[in-house]
Design a protein around this motif. Structure first.
Motif, short mmCIF file in Angstrom:
data_model
loop_
_atom_site.label_atom_id
_atom_site.label_comp_id
_atom_site.label_asym_id
_atom_site.label_seq_id
_atom_site.Cartn_x
_atom_site.Cartn_y
_atom_site.Cartn_z
N LEU A 164 0.86 -1.18 0.00
CA LEU A 164 0.00 0.00 0.00
C LEU A 164 0.90 1.23 0.00
CD1 LEU A 164 -2.62 1.54 0.20
CD2 LEU A 164 -2.64 1.11 2.67
N LEU A 165 0.86 1.99 -1.09
CA LEU A 165 1.73 3.16 -1.28
C LEU A 165 0.88 4.43 -1.16
CD1 LEU A 165 4.52 4.26 -2.05
CD2 LEU A 165 3.87 3.97 -4.44
N VAL A 166 1.22 5.28 -0.18
CA VAL A 166 0.41 6.47 0.11
C VAL A 166 1.27 7.72 -0.07
CG1 VAL A 166 -1.14 7.56 1.77
CG2 VAL A 166 -0.76 5.07 1.87
N ASP A 167 0.86 8.59 -1.00
CA ASP A 167 1.57 9.84 -1.25
C ASP A 167 0.60 10.80 -1.94
OD1 ASP A 167 3.38 11.93 -2.26
OD2 ASP A 167 4.97 10.52 -1.72
N ASP A 168 0.54 12.04 -1.45
CA ASP A 168 -0.40 12.99 -2.03
C ASP A 168 0.07 13.52 -3.38
OD1 ASP A 168 1.62 14.30 -0.37
OD2 ASP A 168 0.67 16.14 -1.05
N ASP A 169 1.34 13.35 -3.71
CA ASP A 169 1.88 13.80 -5.00
C ASP A 169 1.65 12.70 -6.02
OD1 ASP A 169 3.67 14.26 -7.22
OD2 ASP A 169 4.70 15.75 -5.97
N ARG A 170 0.77 12.96 -6.97
CA ARG A 170 0.38 11.93 -7.93
C ARG A 170 1.56 11.43 -8.75
NH1 ARG A 170 -4.36 12.53 -12.59
NH2 ARG A 170 -4.02 10.46 -13.54
N ASP A 171 2.44 12.34 -9.21
CA ASP A 171 3.57 11.94 -10.03
C ASP A 171 4.51 11.00 -9.26
OD1 ASP A 171 2.58 13.40 -12.12
OD2 ASP A 171 3.82 15.17 -11.69
N ILE A 172 4.80 11.38 -8.01
CA ILE A 172 5.68 10.53 -7.19
C ILE A 172 5.02 9.20 -6.90
CG2 ILE A 172 6.73 10.30 -4.90
CD1 ILE A 172 7.25 13.30 -4.94
N ARG A 173 3.71 9.25 -6.59
CA ARG A 173 2.96 8.03 -6.28
C ARG A 173 3.01 7.04 -7.45
NH1 ARG A 173 -1.50 10.47 -5.00
NH2 ARG A 173 -2.76 10.04 -6.87
N GLU A 174 2.79 7.56 -8.66
CA GLU A 174 2.77 6.67 -9.82
C GLU A 174 4.18 6.19 -10.18
OE1 GLU A 174 0.70 8.67 -12.94
OE2 GLU A 174 -1.28 8.34 -12.00
N ALA A 175 5.19 7.05 -9.99
CA ALA A 175 6.57 6.64 -10.27
C ALA A 175 7.01 5.52 -9.33
CB ALA A 175 7.50 7.83 -10.15
N LEU A 176 6.69 5.68 -8.05
CA LEU A 176 7.04 4.64 -7.09
C LEU A 176 6.25 3.35 -7.35
CD1 LEU A 176 7.29 6.70 -3.76
CD2 LEU A 176 9.17 5.78 -5.14
N GLY A 177 5.01 3.52 -7.80
CA GLY A 177 4.21 2.36 -8.15
C GLY A 177 4.83 1.58 -9.29
N GLN A 178 5.37 2.29 -10.28
CA GLN A 178 6.04 1.62 -11.41
C GLN A 178 7.30 0.89 -10.94
OE1 GLN A 178 6.66 4.65 -14.35
NE2 GLN A 178 4.52 4.71 -14.98
N THR A 179 8.02 1.53 -10.01
CA THR A 179 9.21 0.88 -9.45
C THR A 179 8.85 -0.45 -8.80
OG1 THR A 179 10.31 3.00 -9.06
CG2 THR A 179 11.08 1.11 -7.78
N LEU A 180 7.74 -0.46 -8.08
CA LEU A 180 7.30 -1.69 -7.42
C LEU A 180 6.89 -2.74 -8.45
CD1 LEU A 180 5.19 -0.17 -4.51
CD2 LEU A 180 7.44 -1.21 -4.35
N GLU A 181 6.19 -2.32 -9.49
CA GLU A 181 5.77 -3.27 -10.52
C GLU A 181 6.96 -3.90 -11.23
OE1 GLU A 181 3.23 -0.89 -12.94
OE2 GLU A 181 1.43 -1.29 -11.72
N LEU A 182 8.00 -3.09 -11.49
CA LEU A 182 9.20 -3.61 -12.13
C LEU A 182 9.91 -4.64 -11.25
CD1 LEU A 182 10.64 -0.34 -13.73
CD2 LEU A 182 9.66 -2.31 -14.94
N ALA A 183 9.67 -4.55 -9.94
CA ALA A 183 10.25 -5.50 -8.99
C ALA A 183 9.32 -6.67 -8.71
CB ALA A 183 10.59 -4.79 -7.69
N ASP A 184 8.29 -6.83 -9.56
CA ASP A 184 7.30 -7.92 -9.43
C ASP A 184 6.51 -7.83 -8.13
OD1 ASP A 184 7.98 -9.13 -11.87
OD2 ASP A 184 9.66 -10.18 -10.95
N LEU A 185 6.29 -6.61 -7.66
CA LEU A 185 5.43 -6.37 -6.51
C LEU A 185 4.15 -5.70 -6.98
CD1 LEU A 185 8.17 -5.03 -4.07
CD2 LEU A 185 7.23 -7.33 -4.15
N ILE A 186 3.10 -5.84 -6.20
CA ILE A 186 1.79 -5.30 -6.60
C ILE A 186 1.46 -4.09 -5.75
CG2 ILE A 186 -0.66 -5.80 -6.87
CD1 ILE A 186 0.08 -8.77 -7.07
#
Length: 411
Positions: free
Chosen positions: A6-28
């Motif tokens: 569960l990734l919580v950040d009010d900055d949409r750009d940062i939130r989505e960038a970190l989400g992509q980092t997690l996906e690249l690491a095979d995390l959901i």
């Protein structure tokens, strides 16, 4: 191991960038832009970890940390901040955060911390599952672990023996847990409300047997290593059984009973009387798929007794455990698990070693532990380890050990 973050950040750009980092690491990733949005995802069954920015409008990361701890105090929370603020980091860790990272954080470091938190979470959930197993189902389900067909067969044998209410002969290799199986049979029987009395057969005299029958009146008498019973006491036991009064007798042996009968040291009539209801305990060698759950249970048990956080059991360690023959069965596995929980694991020290070298380390550790317990008394150590004297001394020489080095000086 769960992969939900569960990734919580009010900055949409940062939130989505970190989400992509997690996906690249095979995390959901599950993304949320505020405390309120995150709260909706934090149900009591949430099985992942939480990563949250600290500075957010309204309720910030510290409010979220407090809320998470109310939901589940053992759920890891990793806090992020865009400012290098040491007092804030101290506050975060003091408040119970799992870790604290400064933004921007290198993707590799970010993922490493999260994966470590996920492993910790998986261990907590596994320990909870094991504890739940200890408090649910009948005594066989709570006390005889394993998901293999052989483990289920053992539970069924114990249940059948308890239902029959007759004498029982429990056999298996050294360290297989005959005493625990006997206790399960007692707890499942109609005698469960009465005493469960254990006695070492080799130490029983005629008077001792009479005392044991009286102590176990209405309940169960467990005779460990029954082939060690004196010949005269064997006949006395037969008479007691023929009388049909007193406790239910459970005899156990890890030795070759046929050989004992062939040499005349064990009465054949007593053997067949006990063997009318037989329970055979499979060795760990026969059911390697049960080793991981048993090891985790022993680690959790030892950690709880020592008030320690259980260390993670890696897939590599699990593979090494399952590859071994475990001639000492559950007792040997328990000893290794206890050392692992205390941070004294020979399994960790065996990183990069072959199986033979790792087994030698474990064997040496077990011998040293027995020498310490028996204060260097070689005869007692050999008996505890169930080794012939020559074999025992050969092993001492192999490992460069001397029994006299473990003897306490006399006062």
């Amino acid at each position: 191991m769960t992969s939900t973050v569960l990734l919580v950040d009010d900055d949409r750009d940062i939130r989505e960038a970190l989400g992509q980092t997690l996906e690249l690491a095979d995390l959901i990733p599950a993304l949320a832009g505020s405390f309120v949005a995150a709260k909706d995802l934090l149900t009591p069954t949430f099985d992942g970890v939480v990563v949250s920015d600290i500075r957010m409008p309204g309720r910030d990361g510290f409010h979220l940390l407090d809320y998470v701890r109310e939901v589940d105090a053992e759920l890891p929370v990793i806090l992020l901040t865009g400012e290098a603020d040491i007092p804030m980091a101290v506050r975060a860790m003091s408040a119970g955060a799992y870790d604290f990272l400064e933004k921007p954080c290198a993707p590799q470091d970010f993922v490493t911390v999260i994966k470590r938190a996920l492993k910790a979470r998986a261990l907590v959930l596994e320990n909870r599952r094991l504890k739940a197993a200890l408090t649910s189902g009948d005594a066989a389900s709570r006390m005889l672990f394993g998901s293999s067909a052989l483990a289920e067969g053992l539970r069924d044998q114990a249940r059948a023996a308890a239902k029959a209410g007759t004498e029982v002969l429990i056999t298996g290799e050294p360290g297989c847990g005959t005493s625990k199986v006997a206790e399960v049979i007692h707890l499942l029987s109609r005698r469960a409300a009465h005493p469960f009395v254990k006695r070492a057969a080799s130490s029983l005299t005629g008077a001792g047997l009479a005392e044991a029958f009286e102590a176990a009146s209405g309940g169960t008498l467990y005779l460990d290593e029954i082939t060690g019973l004196d010949a005269a006491v064997q006949l006395q036991l037969l008479d007691q059984l023929d009388a049909g009064q007193g406790p239910c007798v459970l005899g156990a042996s890890t030795r070759d009973m046929q050989a004992a009968m062939d040499t005349g040291s064990f009465h054949a009539e007593l053997y067949y009387r006990l063997d009318m209801m037989a329970v055979r305990i499979p060795s760990l060698r026969q059911r390697p798929e049960d080793i991981p759950v048993l090891f985790r249970h022993y680690v959790a048990q030892a950690s709880e007794q020592a008030n320690l956080t259980p260390p993670p059991v890696t897939p590599e360690l699990t593979a090494r455990l399952m590859a071994q023959d475990w001639p000492g069965n559950a007792r040997a596995l328990m000893n290794v698990a206890m050392r692992f929980a205390m941070g004294l694991s020979d399994m960790d020290a065996g990183e990069g070693l072959g199986l033979a070298a790792q087994m030698a380390q474990i064997e040496r550790s077990l011998i040293v532990s027995a020498l310490q317990r028996q204060q260097g008394r070689a005869t007692d150590v050999a008996r505890e380890l169930q080794l012939p004297r020559k074999t025992f001394y050969d092993k001492l020489a192999k490992h460069g050990l001397r029994a006299e080095d473990f003897r306490r000086p006399s006062a």
